[in-house]
Design an enzyme around this catalytic site. Structure first.
Site, PDB file in Angstrom:
ATOM      1  N   HIS A  76       2.292  -5.468   0.524  1.00 16.06           N
ATOM      2  CA  HIS A  76       1.938  -6.474   1.018  1.00 16.06           C
ATOM      3  C   HIS A  76       1.848  -7.101   0.529  1.00 16.06           C
ATOM      4  O   HIS A  76       1.094  -8.127   0.087  1.00 16.06           O
ATOM      5  CB  HIS A  76       0.916  -5.286   1.492  1.00 16.06           C
ATOM      6  CG  HIS A  76       0.872  -3.936   2.499  1.00 16.06           C
ATOM      7  ND1 HIS A  76       1.309  -2.666   2.118  1.00 16.06           N
ATOM      8  CD2 HIS A  76       0.629  -3.401   3.731  1.00 16.06           C
ATOM      9  CE1 HIS A  76       1.076  -1.696   2.782  1.00 16.06           C
ATOM     10  NE2 HIS A  76       0.862  -2.673   3.756  1.00 16.06           N
ATOM     11  N   ASN A 116       1.263  -3.239  -8.603  1.00 13.73           N
ATOM     12  CA  ASN A 116       0.836  -3.426  -7.852  1.00 13.73           C
ATOM     13  C   ASN A 116      -0.275  -2.504  -7.008  1.00 13.73           C
ATOM     14  O   ASN A 116      -1.146  -3.048  -5.851  1.00 13.73           O
ATOM     15  CB  ASN A 116       1.938  -2.939  -6.304  1.00 13.73           C
ATOM     16  CG  ASN A 116       1.369  -3.008  -5.203  1.00 13.73           C
ATOM     17  OD1 ASN A 116       0.746  -3.411  -4.281  1.00 13.73           O
ATOM     18  ND2 ASN A 116       2.159  -1.546  -4.164  1.00 13.73           N
TER      19      ASN A 116
END
Length: 346
Positions: free
Chosen positions: A188, A220
């Site tokens: 994201h 991440n």
């Protein structure tokens, strides 16, 4: 007598040429009309084919206050103001109030300027610029406050699914299949944890237009996640926190001594894998004082014990690398600190 005979031959010849030219012109004109009709029919078929290709695209209205900025939120989106988002009211998605509230929210998010205006798209709680060539965002902008980060117990990330952004032309979308067995996470840019007010807001962060390939374990799910959590904590210090996030493709010197920009692509749509990611953050105090922090992290496994300050860089270095201008409507003489260092008066 001979002369008269020759003149007659010339006159007959010239007359024949004239008649032949006229006849040829008539035939040519008829052919052109026939050909033009054929082309029109072909163009109609081509246009029909194009309509077939683009039939699945949701065409969204432009926002009048921003000119080139097009809205990309789903028609069924309905919660906008904070009170509305918490459930006290649910305006009709097609009502003028809904459109006005959305425009106000976008104005709030983008208060300090757009980094760039290439394929800008607005969602209910964040704004992004999409790179159709790389199939990942140029940048994503968010506005965070302590109130907007209060957890809503009815919001469940487990209900969310990664999905194509159907407001984009099919030629330029990334797809879930691009990430399948690629070895990369769907990372994201606008973090799901930043949009807890209502389920619709969290759902919209799962559009693949908000996603870029990121190394999973060690980045991440770890160091990048630490940076996202740190930014959320800034809302306890500042009244308003503005966040701009995006990818970078930085040059590196190769074995031949030359410098190249190289990056991997994944999937049938050749989704670009950024070499680095950036976050530029501005915190605003109650008395409208501003502090800025800028981070660049390599898209690779990072020791989770590495302090975040190691990744702080001058904001202008990101601007030069990304071709963007951050917070250009915020006068630099209003900044108290950049990366924790007090700004000197210019």
């Amino acid at each position: 007598m001979a002369w008269n005979w020759k003149c007659s031959v010339q006159i007959i010849t010239l007359t024949g040429v004239g008649v032949g030219g006229w006849f040829t012109g008539v035939i040519t004109e008829r052919w052109k009309r026939s050909h033009t009709k054929c082309e029109c029919e072909c163009d109609s078929d081509t246009q029909a084919n194009r309509r077939d290709v683009t039939r699945g695209i949701k065409r969204m209205p432009g926002l009048p206050i921003f000119g080139t900025v097009s809205a990309a939120s789903l028609p069924q989106t309905k919660l906008l103001t904070l009170d509305d988002e918490l459930g006290s009211a649910k305006p009709d998605p097609g009502s003028p109030d809904h459109a006005s509230n959305k425009a106000n929210r976008i104005s709030q998010i983008m208060k300090h300027g757009f980094p760039g205006l290439d394929n800008v798209r607005s969602y209910d709680d964040y704004v992004l610029s999409y790179d159709r060539r790389t199939r990942v965002p140029h940048w994503v902008f968010e506005h965070l406050t302590k109130e907007r980060l209060v957890r809503n117990e009815s919001v469940d990330r487990a209900k969310c699914d990664f999905k194509e952004d159907t407001s984009l032309h099919p030629f330029f979308r990334s797809m879930n299949s691009d990430y399948l067995r690629s070895g990369f996470d769907r990372g994201h840019m606008a973090a799901a944890g930043n949009h807890r007010v209502c389920q619709e807001h969290v759902d919209q962060t799962f559009f693949l237009s908000n996603i870029a390939p990121q190394v999973g374990v060690g980045f991440n799910r770890d160091s990048w996640n630490r940076l996202e959590k740190y930014v959320r904590k800034l809302t306890k210090v500042y009244t308003n926190v503005y966040v701009c996030t995006g990818p970078l493709y930085l040059p590196r010197k190769d074995n031949d001594g030359k410098t190249y920009v190289k990056y991997q692509v994944i999937g049938a749509n050749f989704v670009a894998v950024p070499t680095h990611f950036f976050k530029v953050v501005v915190g605003e105090t109650d008395d409208q004082k501003y502090d800025m922090e800028a981070y660049v992290m390599p898209n690779q496994v990072i020791d989770d014990n590495t302090p975040l300050t190691v990744f702080q860089v001058p904001p202008d270095s990101i601007e030069r690398a990304a071709g963007l201008l951050f917070f250009d409507r915020l006068a630099r003489d209003k900044l108290r600190k950049i990366n924790g260092t007090k700004c000197t008066a210019v």
